[in-house]
Scaffold this motif. Structure first.
Motif, PDB file in Angstrom:
ATOM      1  N   ASP A 232      65.025  38.549  17.490  1.00 45.20           N
ATOM      2  CA  ASP A 232      63.433  38.444  16.937  1.00 45.20           C
ATOM      3  C   ASP A 232      62.770  36.982  16.888  1.00 45.20           C
ATOM      4  OD1 ASP A 232      63.671  40.971  16.519  1.00 45.20           O
ATOM      5  OD2 ASP A 232      64.371  41.041  14.732  1.00 45.20           O
ATOM      6  N   SER A 233      63.641  35.996  16.443  1.00 48.43           N
ATOM      7  CA  SER A 233      63.114  34.776  16.411  1.00 48.43           C
ATOM      8  C   SER A 233      63.056  33.911  17.867  1.00 48.43           C
ATOM      9  CB  SER A 233      64.052  33.643  15.541  1.00 48.43           C
ATOM     10  OG  SER A 233      65.281  33.614  15.864  1.00 48.43           O
ATOM     11  N   PHE A 234      63.603  34.538  18.687  1.00 45.66           N
ATOM     12  CA  PHE A 234      63.712  33.941  20.224  1.00 45.66           C
ATOM     13  C   PHE A 234      62.351  33.258  20.870  1.00 45.66           C
ATOM     14  CE2 PHE A 234      63.770  33.624  24.897  1.00 45.66           C
ATOM     15  CZ  PHE A 234      64.786  32.649  25.298  1.00 45.66           C
ATOM     16  N   PRO A 235      61.234  33.964  20.671  1.00 47.32           N
ATOM     17  CA  PRO A 235      60.000  33.824  21.085  1.00 47.32           C
ATOM     18  C   PRO A 235      59.558  32.484  20.352  1.00 47.32           C
ATOM     19  CG  PRO A 235      59.993  35.993  20.974  1.00 47.32           C
ATOM     20  CD  PRO A 235      61.301  35.475  20.324  1.00 47.32           C
ATOM     21  N   LYS A 236      59.818  32.271  19.169  1.00 46.86           N
ATOM     22  CA  LYS A 236      59.241  31.284  18.350  1.00 46.86           C
ATOM     23  C   LYS A 236      59.839  29.944  18.526  1.00 46.86           C
ATOM     24  CE  LYS A 236      58.101  34.617  14.506  1.00 46.86           C
ATOM     25  NZ  LYS A 236      58.396  35.021  13.235  1.00 46.86           N
ATOM     26  N   PHE A 237      61.273  30.091  18.363  1.00 49.38           N
ATOM     27  CA  PHE A 237      61.923  28.856  18.764  1.00 49.38           C
ATOM     28  C   PHE A 237      62.255  28.235  20.065  1.00 49.38           C
ATOM     29  CE2 PHE A 237      65.818  31.474  18.585  1.00 49.38           C
ATOM     30  CZ  PHE A 237      66.482  31.144  19.766  1.00 49.38           C
ATOM     31  N   PHE A 238      62.015  29.149  21.091  1.00 54.03           N
ATOM     32  CA  PHE A 238      62.225  28.706  22.523  1.00 54.03           C
ATOM     33  C   PHE A 238      61.431  27.479  23.003  1.00 54.03           C
ATOM     34  CE2 PHE A 238      61.905  28.999  27.102  1.00 54.03           C
ATOM     35  CZ  PHE A 238      63.246  28.721  27.321  1.00 54.03           C
ATOM     36  N   PRO A 239      60.040  27.763  22.640  1.00 53.02           N
ATOM     37  CA  PRO A 239      59.236  26.549  23.142  1.00 53.02           C
ATOM     38  C   PRO A 239      59.492  25.092  22.268  1.00 53.02           C
ATOM     39  CG  PRO A 239      57.971  28.383  22.559  1.00 53.02           C
ATOM     40  CD  PRO A 239      59.357  28.767  22.057  1.00 53.02           C
ATOM     41  N   LYS A 240      60.126  25.319  21.235  1.00 50.52           N
ATOM     42  CA  LYS A 240      60.674  24.088  20.401  1.00 50.52           C
ATOM     43  C   LYS A 240      61.860  23.326  21.203  1.00 50.52           C
ATOM     44  CE  LYS A 240      59.043  25.827  15.985  1.00 50.52           C
ATOM     45  NZ  LYS A 240      59.339  26.271  14.704  1.00 50.52           N
ATOM     46  N   ILE A 241      62.528  24.176  21.643  1.00 51.86           N
ATOM     47  CA  ILE A 241      63.933  23.646  22.312  1.00 51.86           C
ATOM     48  C   ILE A 241      63.873  23.415  23.822  1.00 51.86           C
ATOM     49  CG2 ILE A 241      65.341  24.985  20.549  1.00 51.86           C
ATOM     50  CD1 ILE A 241      66.400  26.656  22.984  1.00 51.86           C
ATOM     51  N   LEU A 242      62.599  23.924  24.369  1.00 52.47           N
ATOM     52  CA  LEU A 242      62.487  23.781  25.918  1.00 52.47           C
ATOM     53  C   LEU A 242      62.724  22.179  26.442  1.00 52.47           C
ATOM     54  CD1 LEU A 242      61.490  25.414  28.276  1.00 52.47           C
ATOM     55  CD2 LEU A 242      59.359  25.230  27.590  1.00 52.47           C
ATOM     56  N   PRO A 243      61.958  21.414  25.650  1.00 49.19           N
ATOM     57  CA  PRO A 243      62.125  20.124  26.173  1.00 49.19           C
ATOM     58  C   PRO A 243      63.593  19.438  26.272  1.00 49.19           C
ATOM     59  CG  PRO A 243      60.410  20.203  24.493  1.00 49.19           C
ATOM     60  CD  PRO A 243      61.249  21.365  24.458  1.00 49.19           C
ATOM     61  N   TYR A 244      64.534  20.089  25.418  1.00 47.22           N
ATOM     62  CA  TYR A 244      66.145  19.569  25.596  1.00 47.22           C
ATOM     63  C   TYR A 244      66.742  20.264  26.300  1.00 47.22           C
ATOM     64  CZ  TYR A 244      63.658  17.188  21.660  1.00 47.22           C
ATOM     65  OH  TYR A 244      62.757  16.358  21.007  1.00 47.22           O
ATOM     66  N   LEU A 245      66.291  21.853  26.934  1.00 44.85           N
ATOM     67  CA  LEU A 245      67.511  22.625  27.509  1.00 44.85           C
ATOM     68  C   LEU A 245      67.838  21.994  28.893  1.00 44.85           C
ATOM     69  CD1 LEU A 245      65.670  25.988  27.485  1.00 44.85           C
ATOM     70  CD2 LEU A 245      67.939  25.328  26.415  1.00 44.85           C
TER      71      LEU A 245
END
Length: 325
Positions: A232-245
Motif C-alpha cells: 500500500d505504501s510503495f507508491p508513496k515512498f518509491f519516489p523518495k528512495i528513487l535518487p538512491y536506488l
C-alpha cells in the motif's frame, strides 16, 4: 559532493573581453554564437534521446539474483556462468554461503571469462563489522581481482532496538554501515542497503540512515520479495528512495494475509509496481530472482523471465519485448 554554480565560475576575470571583442568581426561573433546555440540544442536533444531509448526491462539490463545457494544442481562457477550465457543474462549479484568462500576467486574468474558483470556481492554483517572475517575476505577478494562492484548489505544483531528512539536506531545502524562504506570506498565499491530484516528493512528508515551521514557511496537495493508489508505504501515512498536506488529486484506478489511471494506474472500486485518503476526516472538494473521459485536455478530464472515478458506485453512495452526474441 554537489558543487554550487558559483564554484564553477571564477570570481575574478583576468581577461579584458571588451579589448578582445574590438579585434573580432561581427561575422565571427555571429558564427561563434550560432555554434554555441547549436551545441546547446545538440546536448539537449541527445539527453532526451538517451532518456527515451533507455529501457530498464530489456534483457541486457537484467541481473540474476539468488541463484547460488538456491540451485538443486549445485552448479559451480563455470557452470553458473554458462547457464547465464545460455539465458542471455550478463549480470550476476552473487549470494553465497560459507561453503562457497573457497571458490570466490574462481567465481570472479568464470564471470570475466564469460563476459558477465559482477553487479553485486552479498554481505550479511552485524554491529561490529571490524570483527567480521567474511567482510575482510570479500574486500580482499575484490581488491585482489581488481573488481569494483556493489555490496548488498543486510545488518542484523543490534540489541535492544525495541527500547530505542528513532534517532538512536539510526545511529546504531549508521555506525557499522559507515565502517563498511569506508572500507568499500577504499577499493572503489559502493554499498546498497538491502530491504530485509525488521526495522532496518523499511525503506523509509534506510532513507533516514543515508541522510544521517550522507556518504556518497551508499544507496538502496529494493526487493519486491521483501515488500509483503509495503504494497500500500510503495507508491508513496518509491519516489523518495528513487535518487538512491542501485537496483530493483522483481518477484510476483499475491495479495492476502499474509501476502504471498510467487513467480512474476502469477501475482496480482507486481504488475502495477512494475509499471510504476517503468514510468519513473529509474534507469538502473533490474534483478530477476530465483530463490524458491524452482529447485533448479535455470528453471526458476526462466519462469520469472517468462512472467516478466507476460507483464511487459500487458503494459505494451514492445521495445523491451523485442530484446527477448
Amino acid at each position: 559532493m554537489k558543487r554550487k554554480y558559483t564554484d564553477l565560475v571564477p570570481q575574478r576575470s583576468t581577461v579584458n573581453f571588451s579589448c578582445v571583442l574590438k579585434n573580432v568581426s561581427f561575422k565571427t561573433v555571429l558564427k561563434i554564437s550560432f555554434l554555441v546555440i547549436l551545441s546547446v540544442i545538440s546536448i539537449k536533444t541527445n539527453a532526451q534521446k538517451a532518456k527515451g531509448t533507455a529501457n530498464i526491462y530489456s534483457r541486457d539490463n537484467l541481473i540474476a539474483w539468488c541463484i547460488v545457494p538456491f540451485d538443486s544442481k549445485n552448479r559451480g562457477p563455470v557452470e553458473r556462468s554458462e547457464m547465464l550465457n545460455k539465458l542471455g543474462i550478463n549480470k550476476l549479484a552473487y549470494d553465497w554461503r560459507e561453503k562457497h568462500i573457497p571458490t570466490f576467486d574462481a567465481e570472479i574468474e568464470a564471470l570475466k571469462t564469460h563476459h558477465i558483470t559482477l553487479q553485486a556481492f552479498w554481505l550479511h554483517s552485524g554491529p561490529e563489522p571490524e570483527k567480521d572475517k567474511n567482510l575482510a575476505t570479500i574486500l580482499e577478494v575484490l581488491k585482489r581481482n581488481n573488481v569494483r562492484t556493489q555490496l548488498w548489505l543486510m545488518v542484523t544483531g543490534i540489541k535492544d532496538l525495541d527500547t530505542m528512539t528513532q534517532e538512536e536506531k539510526i545511529k546504531a545502524y549508521a555506525k557499522p554501515i559507515a565502517y563498511i562504506a569506508k572500507k568499500a570506498a577504499e577499493i572503489g565499491c559502493t554499498v546498497g542497503l538491502y530491504n530485509h530484516g525488521g526495522w532496518y528493512g523499511e525503506p523509509e528508515n534506510q532513507l533516514e540512515i543515508i541522510n544521517y551521514f550522507k556518504k556518497p557511496n551508499i544507496g538502496i537495493v529494493y526487493n519486491f520479495h521483501h515488500a509483503e508489508e509495503q504494497l500500500d505504501s510503495f507508491p508513496k515512498f518509491f519516489p523518495k528512495i528513487l535518487p538512491y536506488l542501485l537496483a530493483v529486484n522483481l518477484s510476483g506478489l499475491k495479495k492476502g494475509n499474509p501476502v504471498k511471494v510467487v513467480p512474476i506474472g502469477q501475482g496480482d500486485a507486481e504488475k502495477e509496481m512494475i509499471r510504476l518503476v517503468k514510468n519513473s526516472k529509474y534507469s538502473g538494473p533490474i534483478g530477476i530472482i530465483n530463490e524458491e521459485t524452482a529447485p533448479d536455478a535455470e528453471v526458476g530464472l526462466t519462469m520469472n523471465i517468462d512472467g516478466l515478458k507476460k507483464i511487459l506485453k500487458e503494459l505494451g512495452d514492445s521495445a523491451a519485448l523485442k530484446t527477448y526474441n
